[in-house]
Structure formats: structure tokens, C-alpha cells
Motif scaffolding. Structure first.
Motif, PDB file in Angstrom:
ATOM      1  N   PHE A 102      -0.439   6.720  -0.728  1.00  0.00           N
ATOM      2  CA  PHE A 102      -0.487   5.430  -1.417  1.00  0.00           C
ATOM      3  C   PHE A 102      -1.834   5.187  -2.105  1.00  0.00           C
ATOM      4  O   PHE A 102      -1.893   4.602  -3.195  1.00  0.00           O
ATOM      5  CB  PHE A 102      -0.193   4.293  -0.432  1.00  0.00           C
ATOM      6  N   GLU A 103      -2.915   5.634  -1.455  1.00  0.00           N
ATOM      7  CA  GLU A 103      -4.225   5.338  -2.037  1.00  0.00           C
ATOM      8  C   GLU A 103      -4.422   6.085  -3.356  1.00  0.00           C
ATOM      9  O   GLU A 103      -4.850   5.495  -4.352  1.00  0.00           O
ATOM     10  CB  GLU A 103      -5.342   5.688  -1.054  1.00  0.00           C
TER      11      GLU A 103
ATOM     12  N   LEU B 191      -2.310   4.513  -6.107  1.00  0.00           N
ATOM     13  CA  LEU B 191      -2.908   3.319  -6.692  1.00  0.00           C
ATOM     14  C   LEU B 191      -4.062   3.684  -7.637  1.00  0.00           C
ATOM     15  O   LEU B 191      -4.241   3.059  -8.679  1.00  0.00           O
ATOM     16  CB  LEU B 191      -3.411   2.392  -5.589  1.00  0.00           C
TER      17      LEU B 191
ATOM     18  N   ILE C 204      -5.721   0.170  -7.997  1.00  0.00           N
ATOM     19  CA  ILE C 204      -6.360   0.088  -6.688  1.00  0.00           C
ATOM     20  C   ILE C 204      -7.191  -1.184  -6.542  1.00  0.00           C
ATOM     21  O   ILE C 204      -7.174  -1.849  -5.495  1.00  0.00           O
ATOM     22  CB  ILE C 204      -7.228   1.348  -6.419  1.00  0.00           C
TER      23      ILE C 204
ATOM     24  N   TYR D 109      -4.878  -4.182  -6.040  1.00  0.00           N
ATOM     25  CA  TYR D 109      -4.292  -4.183  -4.696  1.00  0.00           C
ATOM     26  C   TYR D 109      -5.292  -4.707  -3.677  1.00  0.00           C
ATOM     27  O   TYR D 109      -4.953  -5.560  -2.832  1.00  0.00           O
ATOM     28  CB  TYR D 109      -3.842  -2.772  -4.326  1.00  0.00           C
TER      29      TYR D 109
ATOM     30  N   PRO E  19      -3.360   0.311   1.987  1.00  0.00           N
ATOM     31  CA  PRO E  19      -2.104   0.323   1.219  1.00  0.00           C
ATOM     32  C   PRO E  19      -0.883   0.478   2.111  1.00  0.00           C
ATOM     33  O   PRO E  19      -0.851   1.304   3.027  1.00  0.00           O
ATOM     34  CB  PRO E  19      -2.281   1.544   0.307  1.00  0.00           C
TER      35      PRO E  19
ATOM     36  N   VAL F 140       2.623  -1.959  -2.338  1.00  0.00           N
ATOM     37  CA  VAL F 140       2.302  -0.925  -3.323  1.00  0.00           C
ATOM     38  C   VAL F 140       3.429  -0.793  -4.339  1.00  0.00           C
ATOM     39  O   VAL F 140       3.207  -0.778  -5.560  1.00  0.00           O
ATOM     40  CB  VAL F 140       2.030   0.423  -2.625  1.00  0.00           C
TER      41      VAL F 140
END
Length: 826
Positions: free
Chosen positions: A696-697, A700, A706, A709, A717, A722
Motif C-alpha cells: 500500500f505504501e 500511494l 501518499i 493519505y 495505509p 487507500v
């Protein structure tokens, strides 16, 4: 600059020096400028030289030389010191050039009309019909206003006695006026005070006259005349000038494929349909203009163009067939022809010439070979200029044999020791110099540009001046007797008709290149973000990053950033693989490769980009000029790429008029982003749950979301937020939903304004499915089924992006989908 600069200038008393008299003193019209630079410190001169080089680089001024190791964008050579000509001398020079232009126009009218010059013995028929320059299909054509030669240029040089001689006539599609204007823009900024105080004549009036004359002579039939500038394309050596002049004059820059002929009328294929063209200023050689009647293998011309010209439905500037007068063999016959046609002697002589096709001339040439320069008689011949005094032994014998075998193919000219002018190369040095002077028809007479393109030999002692051989150019300053009034090409006052016509003549090719410029700009940015995420993790010693990196590499392969088939195995030399994906311009999908494609698309629409926008593109091309061999260097290079990409995006949103071309640029960016996001997000959705959470990181980061978020959720995340942010959030410019909304908006507007059906069956169902998707399904402990459904939706989204791209091409660029696309636009 140390004192004594002028005194230390090594001029030769055997040559005419443009700056200094035979006594070594500055000539009167040079005195003020010489006094000024004499007092400059060396650092100031160096700074000005650096400014000129930087300006050329920033403006992208180029002169393409085929097979040159510097590529197709060889920087234009410009010496920072101007060539200065006095007011009185210019008056006589401009009068002589105007007379010569009138003479050339009269000769063309006779050669393609009654041909009395041939029947009465003023010109040998073999000299006219024995070359490729005479175009038989143009015989009998009557151009508007009887103007065969709309633009004319003469290469002139000064002999040791101070007199000017014509070295060559440029009658087909004279080049250099645009470069002269670009030189003026740069050099006047390098010496602003001197330029103002010396009362240098401006050049804009010449181009205003060109605009007005084309509009007046064009067979408009009551319409507002549309003039286009016809170019062979970006691989032509002077393409920069074509684009520069088109933008300066306000003419659409077109290639042959942008035009079509219907019912002996020329039309421009625009995004709105077909629009009649009334005048063509061409930079395409005669042979290539019409494959139906001229060179059949030409892919650059317009089939049926000569028929439209013959019917008087379009003005061609210059007329097809005008290249016949570029033969140096004509020089010896011009004085008598001038007396015959104009009733007056020639004001400026040509360099003494002998066409070897005449027996007496051949005899003289062979007897005086050491004193002459041997040239091809016709421009179509490929032969280097040969100085007779340099021929010795076997080379001399072979040259004589070639002349005797084909005497009509050679012309000999007097060897003129050209004048010299100073150039700056850490000090003042003399170089051989000549100038190219430009004239333009007004319908009744010719007006001469109050300036010229100075042309300088690249090395000391070199007599042949050629930009193809690395020559330099100069800005030529014509001094006025009093302060000059600065003029502009902008109209003082616009009428209603100007408002009606604006923005309706964007060629389909321009729309297509703007579309792909948007796609490639987005592709460069997306691949750079993906590689930055991969390089950062590849350099990390944290073992937890391995699974994250595996998914990231898989995404890079899916999107074509990394080479090779889908695989979970890590490459043996990952750093080398990632560097290649960044730097290898021959590798499809690499950042460097996409940068080249972006540059090419931008070069096709240069006349529609602002100077600042073009500067940003030039910087983008030069980002990998310095070697990159480590991860740290690669990350720094990617940061520079991202900064330039952000600049381009800013120019697109804040620097370009919201016309049809701009909308296709935005459509390209959004379609590319929709395609990239759909493919990128699908990778984590297909992964196993444990691996997915670690992706997920970087997901993003790669979607540039990112920061948003973290600002919203302030936590690690998680799946639901997400997916909402990068798929469904229509306020996020990097989400799938945002792309769909923008595409709906601009496709609707383009369909309404350009008259094409809106592709509702493609984009609207996808928008509804995104709107109706139930995000609460991701609140369950097991949401794999929902993820599968979402992945299917993203695959559909990817297909929509691909299909939309194809549909845009069919509807707007190739004109193959709907018959209504062929309607004529008034």
C-alpha cells in the motif's frame, strides 16, 4: 577586456575588413560600437558570449545537419558581435537587391510563358531545359498578380576593392530570414545599449509586409484568407526556422499530409473539418510538392496541388519551378537580360562566371583554371566547390577530364577574396564573411528586409561559407540616420472577423501530436515515480521491504517500465536493471525512451508552445546529459525529472489557451493516467493478503497520493481508505474516478464543438459502475470476493482507456470514421 583590443586585432591589408579601414582605424559606422567594446573588461565579453550560447540552448535554436554526430538538433552557430553596415551603403544595396528580385520574377514569367528569352537568344535552351530545376508541368501557369517570386534572397560578398557582388541567388524557398530574426532577438539583448544608441533598423516591418502581401495576393474570393507555412517536417535542416516563422507570422505550420485537394481547391485538415487554404508559403522543394505531376515517390507533398495552382485557387509562394534560377550558370547572361526586360543596367553585378556549356567559355576556363572556382552548374548536382589553384597533378587532370566529358554540368567563377569581419573567440579574430539579403514582393515591387543573415567561415583562411560545414552566423545591423520607431506584427486594432476566425484552423496532425505529448508527459512522470519507489526500496537493508519490492517490480513489468516477462524472481543485478529502465534510451518503456518520444511530439507543435514551455522541454531533454552510475545519482536525476514534469503540467494548466489543441493535450494525459492507474492498482489486488498490505505504501507513492493519505488519516495505509483515495475519490487528481470525470467532461465538449458523436457506450458505463460500487463490502473480514470484483472493474477501466485512445484517433486524426468529418469549414 584589456586595452588595445582593436589594435591587436590581426586584420589583413590584402583583404577588405568590415570593421577597420586600411589604416587600421574603425570605420565611421563602426566607431561607436568599437569604442564601446574597447572599454569592456574581458569578463564582460565572456559573460555576453555565455549569454548568447545559453540563449541559443534555451530557445532550442538548431540547424540540423544530416549524419551529424550532434544529432538532429545541432545548436545554431551565432557569433555575438554584429556586422554593421552604414545607412548610405544599405540604401544602394537594398535598391540593387529589389531590382534583382524584379529581374528574377520577370525571367520566371518568360520561361514559363512566352519564352522570348530563349527564342531571341538571351538564354541558351540547354541551360534551362538541361536541368531538373525547370518544371514542365508549371508551363502556362499564371500566378496571382503575376508574382512568381514572392520571396527572394541573394548571397552577396564584398571583394578587396570594397564592392559587393552577388555570389548566389535563392529563388525556390529562401531560408535564413527566421534565423536573422532570432539572431536579432539574442544579440540585441547581449548589447542592449549599443543596439539602442546606434539606431539599428528593426526587422518587424519586413515580416508585416510579408503578411500583408500574402493576404492581398491570395485568391480569397471574399473569404478571410488563410495562409499556411508548408514544411518538409522536423528532419529538415532548417525546421527550427519553419516553426519559429510560423509562430511569429501567425501561420499554421503544416506538412503535406495536413493538406488535401478537392475540386482544385486546397483544404487544411483541422480538428473541426476541412478549411480552405488560400495561400501557401512553402519551404518544400519543387520536386516534392505534388506526387501526381512532379516526383511520384514524394511522401511530403500534396497530390493535386499543381492542379489547384493552375486553376488559380491558391497562391504558392514561391511558384513551383522557381528553382530553375538558382543555377550559377545564369550569371553571365543576366546583364543583357536586365537591359532587355527592365530597360536598365544591373545595379549590382554577379561574380564573373563562365558556363562551360558554351565553347568559348569552356576554352577560357581550361586556360585560366588556377584563377577560378569550379562549381556544379545546377543545384541538383552533388559536388563540392573546387578551387582551381588547389588542383595539382592527377587531381587537376581528372577535373579537366570531367569538365570535358560533361561541360554543360560545370560553371567556373572568379575567385573572390571575401571581406573579413571580427568574431569573438576569447579575443577578436578575422573570418571571411558574406551576407544573405532578403526581399519580399508587395505585388507592385519588392521590399528588402533592413537587415541580413551574416554568414561567417568557421576557420581562418577558409573561403567557403557554409552552415553545413560548421559556419557561424551574425546579426547584421543596418544603421538608420535617426532614432527608429519600433514596430510589431500585432494588429493595432482587431475587428469582429478576427474574433470569428480565431482557433478554428488547428491541423489534425497538431492535435494528434498534442495528444501524444500529453500521453508521453504523463508516462514519463508515472514511470519516474515507480522507479523512485523501486530504487529507494532496493537500496534499503530492511528485510521487510523484500515482499513489498517484489510487488513493485511486478507492477513495473506490467506497465512496461521493466523488461522481461512477469516473474516474482528478483533480477540478479537489480540496480543495473533499474538504472537501465531509467537511462537506456534504446529500451522501450524506459524514462529516457519516453523522454525522446515526448521531445519528438513537442517538436512537431513547437509553434504552439510558449518560450517558457519550450525551455522546460529543453531542460527535460538534458537531464541525463551527466553520467548516472549509482542509486544516489539516479534518485537525484529522477527528482530533476519530476520537477520538470511538474513544470510541464503547470504550463499545460496555466500557460496554454483552452482551445481544441489544449483539450487533446489534456485528453492524452487523462487517458494515459487512467490506463496507468488501472494497471498499477490491479497488481496489489491480485496479491495474497499478507503481501498486499506491504504494497500500500509504494502504491500511494507511485500514485502521488501518499501526502494526501497521511494528512487525512494519520495512520499506516489500510485497504479501504487507500482504495477509496486512489480509485473512487473524485477530488483526488490521481484517482481513477477523477480521470473518468475529466474524460466525460472534455469528450462531451469536443463532441459538441467538433461535431462528432459522444462515445457514451465507452465511458458512461464505467462511470456508473464506479459510482455504484459498494465500499462497505471492504468492511468484512473476508473481502477477497469484493477485491476480485474491483479488479475486474479496473481491467474494464484499462480497456476503456485503450479503446478511447483508438476512438480519438479515428474520429479526429485519421478522418476515417465518419463522412461528416469531410465537411468544409468556412
Amino acid at each position: 577586456m584589456p586595452a588595445g583590443l582593436i589594435q591587436n586585432y590581426p586584420f589583413s591589408a590584402n583583404r577588405y575588413d568590415e570593421m577597420l579601414s586600411a589604416r587600421g582605424e574603425p570605420r565611421s559606422h563602426w566607431q561607436a560600437f568599437a569604442d564601446r567594446i574597447e572599454n569592456f573588461p574581458e569578463e564582460a565579453m565572456t559573460q555576453r558570449a555565455d549569454f548568447v550560447r545559453s540563449a541559443i540552448e534555451a530557445d532550442g535554436v538548431s540547424y540540423n545537419v544530416y549524419a551529424d554526430p550532434k544529432g538532429t538538433k545541432r545548436p545554431w552557430g551565432l557569433d555575438m558581435l554584429p556586422l554593421i553596415i552604414s545607412t548610405s551603403e544599405w540604401e544602394s544595396l537594398s535598391a540593387a537587391i529589389a531590382q534583382r528580385a524584379r529581374l528574377m520574377n520577370a525571367i520566371l514569367a518568360d520561361l514559363y510563358g512566352p519564352q522570348t528569352l530563349l527564342s531571341e537568344g538571351y538564354l541558351p535552351p540547354a541551360l534551362v531545359f538541361g536541368q531538373h530545376g525547370y518544371k514542365w508541368p508549371a508551363r502556362g501557369v499564371q500566378p496571382p498578380g503575376n508574382v512568381w517570386l514572392f520571396s527572394y534572397a541573394a548571397d552577396i560578398a564584398r571583394a578587396p576593392d570594397g564592392k559587393w557582388w552577388v555570389i548566389a541567388d535563392r529563388t525556390q524557398g529562401p531560408s535564413g530570414a527566421g534565423y536573422a530574426l532570432q539572431n536579432r532577438i539574442i544579440v540585441s539583448r547581449a548589447f542592449p545599449d549599443a543596439f539602442r544608441e546606434l539606431h539599428v533598423n528593426p526587422l518587424a516591418s519586413h515580416f508585416r509586409s510579408m503578411q500583408d502581401s500574402l493576404a492581398r495576393l491570395a485568391p480569397a474570393d471574399g473569404d478571410v484568407p488563410l495562409t499556411v507555412l508548408l514544411t518538409p517536417g522536423p528532419f529538415n535542416e532548417t525546421y527550427f526556422e519553419h516553426a519559429f516563422l510560423a509562430r511569429y507570422l501567425g501561420f499554421p505550420l503544416v506538412e503535406g499530409k495536413d493538406l488535401t485537394v478537392r475540386d482544385n481547391t486546397v483544404f487544411l485538415k483541422t480538428l473541426r473539418g476541412l478549411r480552405r487554404v488560400h495561400a501557401i508559403k512553402r519551404r518544400l522543394d519543387d520536386d516534392f510538392c505534388d506526387p501526381l505531376e512532379l516526383r511520384s515517390d514524394s511522401a511530403l507533398g500534396v497530390p493535386g496541388l499543381l492542379g489547384a495552382i493552375r486553376a488559380g485557387r491558391v497562391l504558392m509562394a514561391n511558384a513551383i519551378g522557381s528553382g530553375v534560377l538558382e543555377s550559377g550558370a545564369m550569371f553571365g547572361f543576366l546583364p543583357a537580360i536586365c537591359e532587355h526586360l527592365l530597360g536598365e543596367p544591373m545595379a549590382m553585378p554577379s561574380v564573373a562566371s563562365w558556363w562551360c556549356g558554351e565553347p568559348p567559355a569552356l576554352k577560357y576556363v581550361l586556360a585560366h583554371l588556377d584563377e577560378l572556382v569550379i562549381k556544379p552548374a545546377f543545384p541538383s548536382m552533388r559536388m563540392e566547390t573546387v578551387f582551381g589553384h588547389e588542383l595539382k597533378g592527377d587531381s587537376r587532370r581528372r577535373m579537366i577530364e570531367r569538365i570535358l566529358a560533361r561541360p554543360h554540368a560545370y560553371v567556373a567563377q572568379e575567385w573572390v577574396r571575401l571581406s573579413q569581419a571580427p568574431v569573438w573567440n576569447r579575443r577578436l579574430l578575422p573570418r571571411s564573411v558574406g551576407i544573405r539579403v532578403f526581399a519580399c514582393s508587395t505585388g507592385e515591387d519588392y521590399t528588402v528586409m533592413p537587415g541580413a543573415l551574416g554568414r561567417v567561415a568557421p576557420r581562418a583562411g577558409m573561403e567557403v561559407i557554409s552552415m553545413q560545414r560548421g559556419g557561424l552566423s551574425k546579426d547584421t545591423w543596418i544603421r538608420a540616420a535617426a532614432p527608429v520607431v519600433r514596430t510589431s506584427l500585432l494588429k493595432r486594432r482587431l475587428g469582429v472577423i478576427d474574433l470569428v476566425c480565431g482557433g478554428s484552423d488547428i491541423p489534425s496532425r497538431v492535435g494528434e501530436n498534442l495528444f501524444w505529448m500529453g500521453r508521453y508527459a504523463e508516462r514519463v512522470e508515472a514511470s519516474a515515480r515507480l522507479l523512485r519507489a523501486a530504487l529507494t526500496r532496493a537500496a534499503s537493508a530492511d528485510p521487510d521491504t523484500e515482499q513489498s519490492l517484489s510487488g513493485l517490480l511486478e507492477a513495473a513489468r506490467r506497465l512496461g517500465v521493466l523488461a522481461g516477462p512477469d516473474a516474482e524472481d528478483r533480477p540478479a543485478d537489480l540496480e543495473a536493471e533499474l538504472l537501465a529502465a531509467l537511462l537506456d534510451s534504446k529500451r522501450p518503456g524506459s524514462v529516457a525512451s519516453n523522454l525522446q518520444a515526448l521531445s519528438f511530439s513537442a517538436s512537431q507543435v513547437r509553434e504552439r508552445l510558449s518560450t517558457d514551455n519550450w525551455h522546460a522541454l529543453n531542460r527535460l531533454e538534458q537531464l541525463f546529459a551527466e553520467p548516472v552510475s549509482s542509486t544516489d545519482q539516479a534518485l537525484s536525476a529522477i527528482d530533476r525529472v519530476m520537477q520538470s514534469c511538474i513544470s510541464l503540467a503547470g504550463f499545460a494548466m496555466d500557460d496554454m489557451t483552452r482551445d481544441e489543441g489544449w483539450r487533446f493535450l489534456i485528453l492524452g494525459r487523462r487517458i494515459e493516467r487512467l490506463e496507468g492507474l488501472s494497471g498499477l492498482i490491479s497488481v496489489p489486488l491480485a496479491a495474497k493478503p499478507a503481501a498486499r498490505e506491504r504494497m500500500f505504501e509504494w502504491l500511494l507513492e507511485a500514485t502521488n497520493s501518499i501526502v494526501t493519505y497521511r494528512a487525512r488519516y494519520r495512520r499506516m495505509p489500510e485497504l479501504l481508505p487507500v482504495l477509496h483515495l486512489i480509485i473512487f475519490d473524485r477530488t483526488n487528481p490521481h484517482s481513477v474516478g477523477f480521470q473518468v470525470d475529466v474524460l466525460q467532461k472534455y469528450l462531451t465538449r469536443s463532441s459538441r464543438e467538433l461535431g462528432h458523436p459522444y462515445p457514451s457506450l465507452m465511458i458512461d458505463p464505467l462511470a456508473r459502475r464506479l459510482e455504484d460500487f459498494d465500499l462497505t463490502r471492504f468492511e468484512a473480514d473476508d473481502c477477497e470476493l469484493a477485491l476480485g470484483t474491483l479488479r475486474t472493474l479496473l481491467i474494464e477501466s484499462l480497456g476503456v482507456a485503450l479503446n478511447l485512445s483508438d476512438e480519438v484517433h479515428r474520429r479526429h486524426f485519421t478522418h476515417t470514421l465518419h463522412p461528416m468529418q469531410l465537411r468544409r469549414v468556412a
